[in-house]
Design a protein around this motif. Sequence first.
Motif, short mmCIF file in Angstrom:
data_model
loop_
_atom_site.label_atom_id
_atom_site.label_comp_id
_atom_site.label_asym_id
_atom_site.label_seq_id
_atom_site.Cartn_x
_atom_site.Cartn_y
_atom_site.Cartn_z
N GLY A 187 -15.68 3.42 -1.03
CA GLY A 187 -15.70 1.96 -0.94
C GLY A 187 -16.84 1.40 -0.12
N HIS A 188 -17.81 2.24 0.27
CA HIS A 188 -18.90 1.66 1.07
C HIS A 188 -19.83 0.82 0.20
CE1 HIS A 188 -21.57 5.52 0.54
NE2 HIS A 188 -21.94 4.63 -0.34
N ILE A 189 -20.45 -0.16 0.84
CA ILE A 189 -21.54 -0.92 0.20
C ILE A 189 -22.71 -0.87 1.18
CG2 ILE A 189 -20.36 -2.39 -1.47
CD1 ILE A 189 -20.12 -4.57 0.64
N GLY A 190 -23.95 -0.70 0.65
CA GLY A 190 -25.01 -0.28 1.54
C GLY A 190 -24.48 1.00 2.17
N PHE A 191 -24.75 1.17 3.46
CA PHE A 191 -24.08 2.27 4.15
C PHE A 191 -23.08 1.72 5.16
CE2 PHE A 191 -27.49 5.57 3.08
CZ PHE A 191 -26.65 6.23 2.19
N ASN A 192 -22.45 0.63 4.78
CA ASN A 192 -21.33 0.12 5.58
C ASN A 192 -20.13 0.98 5.23
OD1 ASN A 192 -22.18 -2.66 6.91
ND2 ASN A 192 -23.14 -2.53 4.89
N GLU A 193 -19.89 1.96 6.08
CA GLU A 193 -18.84 2.93 5.83
C GLU A 193 -17.48 2.38 6.26
OE1 GLU A 193 -19.49 5.35 4.03
OE2 GLU A 193 -21.06 6.69 4.76
N PRO A 194 -16.39 2.92 5.70
CA PRO A 194 -15.06 2.48 6.13
C PRO A 194 -14.91 2.59 7.64
CG PRO A 194 -14.89 3.94 4.23
CD PRO A 194 -16.33 3.97 4.67
N GLY A 195 -14.29 1.59 8.24
CA GLY A 195 -14.13 1.60 9.70
C GLY A 195 -13.08 0.59 10.12
N ASP A 196 -13.12 0.25 11.42
CA ASP A 196 -12.12 -0.66 11.97
C ASP A 196 -12.54 -2.12 11.91
OD1 ASP A 196 -10.66 1.54 12.62
OD2 ASP A 196 -11.53 1.71 14.65
N ALA A 197 -13.84 -2.35 11.70
CA ALA A 197 -14.32 -3.74 11.70
C ALA A 197 -15.53 -3.84 10.79
CB ALA A 197 -14.71 -4.14 13.13
N PHE A 198 -15.72 -5.01 10.18
CA PHE A 198 -16.93 -5.26 9.42
C PHE A 198 -18.07 -5.48 10.41
CE2 PHE A 198 -13.67 -6.98 6.42
CZ PHE A 198 -13.94 -6.13 5.36
N VAL A 199 -19.21 -4.83 10.19
CA VAL A 199 -20.35 -5.03 11.09
C VAL A 199 -21.28 -6.03 10.41
CG1 VAL A 199 -22.19 -3.91 12.39
CG2 VAL A 199 -20.08 -2.65 11.89
N ARG A 232 -9.52 -0.75 -5.71
CA ARG A 232 -9.09 -1.26 -4.39
C ARG A 232 -9.99 -2.40 -3.92
NH1 ARG A 232 -9.03 3.58 -0.54
NH2 ARG A 232 -8.26 2.06 0.96
N ALA A 233 -11.28 -2.32 -4.26
CA ALA A 233 -12.21 -3.38 -3.85
C ALA A 233 -11.83 -4.71 -4.51
CB ALA A 233 -13.63 -3.00 -4.23
N LEU A 234 -11.41 -4.63 -5.77
CA LEU A 234 -11.14 -5.86 -6.51
C LEU A 234 -9.72 -6.37 -6.33
CD1 LEU A 234 -12.96 -5.11 -9.89
CD2 LEU A 234 -13.87 -6.13 -7.82
N HIS A 235 -8.78 -5.45 -6.13
CA HIS A 235 -7.36 -5.84 -6.15
C HIS A 235 -6.61 -5.56 -4.86
CE1 HIS A 235 -7.71 -6.59 -10.43
NE2 HIS A 235 -8.30 -5.42 -10.55
N GLY A 236 -7.20 -4.80 -3.97
CA GLY A 236 -6.48 -4.44 -2.74
C GLY A 236 -6.71 -5.46 -1.65
N PRO A 237 -6.18 -5.18 -0.46
CA PRO A 237 -6.39 -6.08 0.67
C PRO A 237 -7.85 -6.08 1.11
CG PRO A 237 -5.19 -4.11 1.35
CD PRO A 237 -5.33 -4.03 -0.14
N VAL A 238 -8.31 -7.20 1.66
CA VAL A 238 -9.66 -7.27 2.22
C VAL A 238 -9.62 -6.60 3.58
CG1 VAL A 238 -11.49 -8.80 3.03
CG2 VAL A 238 -10.19 -9.38 0.97
N THR A 239 -10.28 -5.46 3.68
CA THR A 239 -10.18 -4.67 4.91
C THR A 239 -11.43 -3.84 5.13
OG1 THR A 239 -9.07 -2.73 5.87
CG2 THR A 239 -8.87 -2.98 3.50
N PRO A 240 -11.84 -3.70 6.41
CA PRO A 240 -13.01 -2.85 6.69
C PRO A 240 -12.77 -1.39 6.34
CG PRO A 240 -12.00 -3.61 8.73
CD PRO A 240 -11.32 -4.34 7.62
N ALA A 241 -11.50 -1.02 6.08
CA ALA A 241 -11.22 0.35 5.65
C ALA A 241 -11.76 0.59 4.24
CB ALA A 241 -9.72 0.61 5.69
N LEU A 242 -12.05 -0.50 3.53
CA LEU A 242 -12.64 -0.41 2.17
C LEU A 242 -13.69 -1.52 2.12
CD1 LEU A 242 -12.71 -0.95 -1.09
CD2 LEU A 242 -12.02 1.34 -0.40
#
Length: 245
Positions: free
Chosen positions: A137-149, A208-218
């Motif tokens: 679920g990363h975009i760029g290299f924004n990897e899954p984590g606890d917060a959006f950077v 998950r990106a389109l239908h799941g919760p908006v979360t930094p985990a994805l």
Amino acid sequence: MRIYRTKNYDEMSRKAADLIAAQVVMKPDSVLGLATGSTPLGAYRLLIERYEKGELDFSEICSVNLDEYVGLSADDEQSYAYFMHSNFFDHINIRPENTHIPNGLEEDTALECHRYNRVIGALGGIDLQILGIGSNGHIGFNEPGDAFVPDTHCVELAGSTIQANARFFSSPDEVPTAAYTMGIRSILQAKSIVLMASGKAKAEALYRALHGPVTPALPASILQLHSHVFVVADEEAMSERFNPF
Ligand code: F6R
């Protein structure tokens, strides 16, 4: 959000190339946010063909790439700078000085992140951002984590990303473990976004990106908050419990 479901990779590439070409024609001085990886390669080839036929002019286009491996120079064949030159820039009339990629050789990470944020800011932001999606679920290299950077940052790559990208290196040990990446705010501030996905390996992340919760985990789930996203994905990438709108 507009979703284009295509039969296969070639059709996905054609649809994405159509959207990018339209942007270039409608606004010849656009700022394009560009991605590397396998996904956009076909679209870049088609854009080169259209340039060669005289249908597209990139002379006023600026580009900012999403990311670059830390520790690789622009002439290292595995670097994203090398990828962009050999697969796109060297075959069109974009001016080299109008293309921007993080400097993988800058060891002062704070300095490089600050410089790249200023580059994006000085260009006035991004008109059209092209994205692939990682199987995590990363975009760029924004990897899954606890917060959006929000802004450009230096990131430790996830194990799954290193494994996925090992195909471009002679062994997984050679894949750099860190990268500079544009942040989520810069991506989300793009006026429009083309998210491309191909193949079964992307199906769960795309779903998950389109239908799941908006979360930094994805991280790609943040795209649900953007009003001008075009999802261009093939049947395999859309095969996960997918229910087209
Ligand atoms: C590359 C990038 C990455 C890729 C993603 C998918 O610049 O930002 O997020 O888009 O890892 O890679 P591919 O297309 O190789 O499956």
